[in-house]
Design a protein around this motif. Structure first.
Motif, PDB file in Angstrom:
ATOM      1  N   THR A 159       5.547   7.409   3.896  1.00 25.34           N
ATOM      2  CA  THR A 159       5.438   6.999   2.490  1.00 25.34           C
ATOM      3  C   THR A 159       6.660   6.213   2.023  1.00 25.34           C
ATOM      4  N   THR A 193       8.194   3.933  -1.619  1.00 24.28           N
ATOM      5  CA  THR A 193       8.142   4.119  -3.079  1.00 24.28           C
ATOM      6  C   THR A 193       6.753   3.775  -3.624  1.00 24.28           C
ATOM      7  N   ILE A 194       6.183   4.710  -4.344  1.00 22.71           N
ATOM      8  CA  ILE A 194       4.846   4.495  -4.912  1.00 22.71           C
ATOM      9  C   ILE A 194       4.950   3.469  -6.052  1.00 22.71           C
ATOM     10  N   GLY A 195       4.124   2.447  -5.969  1.00 20.25           N
ATOM     11  CA  GLY A 195       4.089   1.461  -7.050  1.00 20.25           C
ATOM     12  C   GLY A 195       5.329   0.582  -7.127  1.00 20.25           C
ATOM     13  N   ASN A 230       0.841  -1.214   0.000  1.00 19.11           N
ATOM     14  CA  ASN A 230       0.000   0.000   0.000  1.00 19.11           C
ATOM     15  C   ASN A 230       0.875   1.263   0.000  1.00 19.11           C
ATOM     16  N   ASN A 231       2.096   1.103  -0.467  1.00 26.14           N
ATOM     17  CA  ASN A 231       3.026   2.230  -0.648  1.00 26.14           C
ATOM     18  C   ASN A 231       3.454   2.885   0.660  1.00 26.14           C
ATOM     19  N   PRO A 288      -3.773   2.381  -1.455  1.00 28.36           N
ATOM     20  CA  PRO A 288      -2.890   3.093  -0.514  1.00 28.36           C
ATOM     21  C   PRO A 288      -3.654   3.937   0.504  1.00 28.36           C
ATOM     22  N   GLY A 313      -0.277   4.889   2.016  1.00 34.53           N
ATOM     23  CA  GLY A 313       0.698   5.507   1.102  1.00 34.53           C
ATOM     24  C   GLY A 313       0.272   6.850   0.584  1.00 34.53           C
ATOM     25  N   THR A 314      -0.652   7.488   1.293  1.00 34.02           N
ATOM     26  CA  THR A 314      -1.220   8.729   0.750  1.00 34.02           C
ATOM     27  C   THR A 314      -0.831   9.979   1.534  1.00 34.02           C
ATOM     28  N   PRO A 373       9.219  12.554   0.220  1.00 36.09           N
ATOM     29  CA  PRO A 373       8.001  11.837   0.614  1.00 36.09           C
ATOM     30  C   PRO A 373       7.736  12.024   2.106  1.00 36.09           C
TER      31      PRO A 373
END
Ligand code: ADP
Ligand code: TZD
Ligand code: MG
Length: 565
Positions: free
Chosen positions: A497, A499-501, A476-477, A546, A482-483, A493
């Protein structure tokens, strides 16, 4: 067998012989000065040596192998930094009550004691002391057998825990007559003796229990560890009392047992009049037995091997100090001929609460959300694992931990291995490796993406030893979600947070493992089934929304929030 030259042996060989004489079959570790040859000779002598990428994971593996097997798990480390890397796991073993021995090479005493700056010099034994049941040092080969025996007895007896065993560089290469060495070897007799509770204690407990209208049994990981599975089942079933399993006691009785009150946890804690604690501490995991979750008038019967535990958080009306097997034996005997009748209304209310809560859960399971949330993803996993009841389940994270614990049923004892008493991240890969190696069964690890990162490099170890471990990363990032946004003006970040994706599945490809990236429950179900069936290292990157995670999972109440915004 000692490799003998001119009838002489040395500390290294004798250490191996002493471990073998004590039935040690596996060592988890990382080698280097001064223990490399020790590991080589252990392997030569038929002890399985599992070499890790970081000592903390080797230590975690040793700790959980102690829990699984009821024998001390052995972690071998090099001096100073290697020792310190392992120490977190050793401390964690002590806190959890898992028998473990960290054996660490140490540098020259003369230089350390005068602080003259040896290679990896550190006064290890004194540093270890606050974290363990005992710390011992072996200075001469003549003392190896005694040192190993004392470490084993200390780790296993009473409340199990961590032991530190310091082996000096000088001792490892010191020589000794081989016949004398052989004669010195022994295994301690009955290192974990039965502890029989007193008759009065048993009488007092049974009397209190017989008067209960709304009794409850809480089963903890001490009960799981004790391997008194049949007696526990008999006590629960013959008394008819509802029970709550603590996390690592899940599966001692199957989670779909009619007396399991897990789906009515809040209700039973809030209303029980007599609570039997079976190898479970009234620590933070049970809100210390206090506060709005608990019936303030509840009376407690506590079965524990450690007398110091009694009254730690609430006065205990009926302490029964002994090992679970012996204590339950005595209690069952005393209960013979007496029928306990938990009041009908109590049982009916629990049933109703369970049904209401299960209906609420079913709605969550039916979510068709994509990206997946915790519940439609876990439902897919639940269905696969309900058909693979034999596996070990390793679990860490925050939301990933709490939701998985609630959703996934366990059907066999000591198969759920998780963050434990400290809620520690980083146990995942070490526990998985040990479960596969000493538990000799396929493992499924359900990991938060943050949690996985603490021991992620050990996927190389999993691949190197070709272990049947399937890792599912709930990606979930981030930590909890992750948001989150950076509250400042910078571009970094936020603290939670990651790494996104990120594509964690790509990592295992580097070591020859199987990889999946899944975005739907159907894909997840297929990948997990394949991973388990293949019995090969497999990593599934499971994309989770996320935004759906809760800060700190189920323990947000422990998380201080700033009052000034
Ligand atoms: P949980 O986290 O599952 O609630 P805890 O680790 O808090 O469980 O508690 C386990 C308890 O079990 C400890 O207090 C420990 O002393 C006790 N214990 C461990 N082994 C035994 C045993 N063989 N018999 C009785 N009690 C035990
Ligand atoms: N460091 C250690 C050794 N243990 C910890 N428990 C933490 C840090 C703090 N922490 C938690 O208590 S949970 C967690 C951390 C960093 C990770 C949660 O994120 P996750 O799971 O990705 O693993 P979810 O599903 O995103 O909540
Ligand atoms: Mg996460």
């Amino acid at each position: 067998m000692t490799t003998e030259h001119n009838n002489i042996t040395d500390g290294m060989h004798l250490m191996v012989d002493a471990l073998k004489a004590n039935g040690i079959e596996t060592i988890f570790g990382v080698v280097g000065i001064p223990v490399t040859d020790l590991a080589r000779h252990a392997q030569e002598a038929g002890i399985r040596y599992i070499g890790f990428r970081h000592e903390q994971s080797a230590g975690n593996a040793a700790a959980i192998s102690g829990f699984i097997t009821k024998k001390p798990g052995i972690c071998l480390t090099v001096s100073a930094p290697g020792f310190l890397n392992g120490l977190t796991a050793l401390a964690c073993a002590t806190v959890n009550g898992f028998p473990m021995i960290q054996i660490s090479g140490s540098s020259d005493r003369n230089i350390i004691d005068l602080q003259q700056g040896d290679y990896e010099g550190l006064d290890q034994m004194n540093i270890a002391k606050p974290f363990v049941k005992a710390a011992y040092r072996i200075n001469r080969p003549e003392d190896i057998a005694t040192g190993v025996a004392r470490a084993i007895r200390t780790a296993l007896s009473g409340r199990p825990g961590g032991v530190y065993l310091d082996i000096t560089t000088a001792m490892l290469s010191a020589t000794m007559d081989a016949d004398e060495a052989k004669k010195s070897l022994f295994a301690p007799v009955d290192p974990s003796p039965a502890q029989i509770p007193s008759d009065e204690a048993v009488e007092r407990a049974v009397k209190l229990l017989m008067g209960a209208k709304k009794p409850l049994i809480i089963i903890g990981k001490g009960a799981a560890y004790s391997q008194a599975d049949e007696k526990i089942r008999k006590f629960v079933e013959s008394s008819g009392i509802p029970y709550l399993p603590m996390s690592m006691a899940k599966g001692l009785l199957p989670d779909d047992h009619p007396q399991c009150a897990a789906a009515a946890r809040g209700f039973v804690l809030g209303n029980a009049d007599v609570v039997v604690l079976l190898g479970a501490r009234l620590n933070w995991l049970l809100s210390h037995g206090k506060g709005k979750k608990w019936n303030p008038d509840a009376k407690f019967i506590q079965l524990d091997i450690d007398a110091k535990e009694i009254d730690s958080n609430r006065p205990i009306a009926a302490p029964v100090v002994g090992d679970i097997g012996s204590s339950l034996c005595a209690i069952l005997k005393k209960m013979e001929g007496n029928t306990l009748q938990p009041c009908k209304e109590w049982m009916a209310n629990i049933e109703k609460t369970k049904n209401d809560n299960s209906a609420k859960m079913a709605v969550k399971f039916n979510s068709t959300a994509i990206p997946m949330n915790y519940f439609n993803a876990l439902k897919a996993i639940k269905d696969v694992l309900d058909n693979n009841r034999d596996i070990y389940l390793v679990n860490e994270g925050a939301n990933t931990l709490d939701n998985c614990r609630n959703v996934i049923n366990m059907y066999n004892p000591r198969r759920r291995l998780d963050c434990g008493t400290w809620g520690v991240m980083g146990i995942g890969m070490g526990y998985s490796i040990a479960a596969a190696v000493v538990g000799k069964r396929p493992v499924v690890a359900i990991e938060g993406d943050s949690a996985f990162g603490f021991s992620g490099m050990e996927i190389e170890t999993i691949c190197r030893y070709k272990l049947p471990v399937t890792i599912v990363i709930f990606n979930n990032n981030g930590i909890y979600r992750g948001t989150d946004k950076n509250l400042g003006n910078g571009n970094d970040p936020s603290p939670t947070t990651l790494t996104i994706g990120a594509r964690y599945d790509k990592m295992i490809e580097a070591f020859g493992g199987a990889s999946f990236n899944v975005t739907t429950p159907e894909e997840l179900s297929k990948a997990l089934s394949e991973g388990i069936a293949s019995q090969k290292p497999t990593l599934i990157n499971c994309v989770i929304d996320p935004a759906v995670g809760v800060e700190s999972g189920h323990i947000g109440n422990l998380n201080p929030k700033s009052t000034i915004k």
